[in-house]
Design an enzyme around this catalytic site. Structure first.
Site, PDB file in Angstrom:
ATOM      1  CB  SER A  58      -4.935  15.516  -5.362  1.00  0.00           C
ATOM      2  OG  SER A  58      -5.659  15.212  -4.152  1.00  0.00           O
ATOM      3  CB  SER A 112      -1.012  -0.015   1.176  1.00  0.00           C
ATOM      4  OG  SER A 112      -1.941  -0.958   1.210  1.00  0.00           O
ATOM      5  CG  HIS A 138      -4.673  -0.006  -1.067  1.00  0.00           C
ATOM      6  ND1 HIS A 138      -4.150   0.128   0.189  1.00  0.00           N
ATOM      7  CD2 HIS A 138      -5.597   0.856  -1.470  1.00  0.00           C
ATOM      8  CE1 HIS A 138      -4.520   1.430   0.503  1.00  0.00           C
ATOM      9  NE2 HIS A 138      -5.444   1.824  -0.381  1.00  0.00           N
TER      10      HIS A 138
END
Length: 143
Positions: free
Chosen positions: A67, A59, A72
């Site tokens: 942003s 992850s 994952h």
């Protein structure tokens, strides 16, 4: 082409299926590809943090000035889930998505875009009067 409402951001969600487990299990390689995807899309990288899970899976997040990109992975299923969220019109989330599709060697990719920060709603619910929000409208699904 349809009508698009002005938004602050574009959020592309991508599902990668059939990825080789040796690629999506490799924490360093995933971090490298995610940073390269951000750069390829024209983003300004602020920092990245990645974690390898025991027994497997990665992850991570690449924080960009515009942003973020997150991932994952489930190597045992050959699956990776990626979000690319960009604000403004200088970065293309679709370029990052396409780049990652190549690097993760997915057999199948599914993706869609979610408009974020609908300007009309922001104006409607703001605590103070907002007369203008500086946003360039984008067309949904246009890369």
């Amino acid at each position: 082409m349809g009508f698009a409402l002005p938004t602050l951001g574009r959020h592309v969600l991508i599902e990668f299926y059939g990825c080789p487990s040796d690629i999506i299990e490799n924490n360093r390689l995933i971090e490298k590809y995610m940073n390269e995807a951000a750069d390829y899309a024209g983003a300004t990288i602020v920092e990245s943090v990645f974690h390898h899970f025991n027994p497997y899976g990665v992850s991570g997040a690449v924080i960009i000035a515009e942003s973020h990109l997150t991932i994952h992975t489930w190597p045992e299923y050959g699956y990776a889930s990626v979000d690319v969220y960009t604000c403004g019109d200088s970065v293309s989330p679709w370029k990052a998505a396409d780049y990652l599709g190549e690097k993760l060697q997915a057999k199948k990719t599914e993706s869609f875009e979610v408009p974020r920060g609908m300007v009309d709603k922001i104006k409607q619910y703001a605590e103070q009067d907002i007369h203008e929000v500086q946003v360039k409208p984008t067309l949904k699904g246009v890369k």
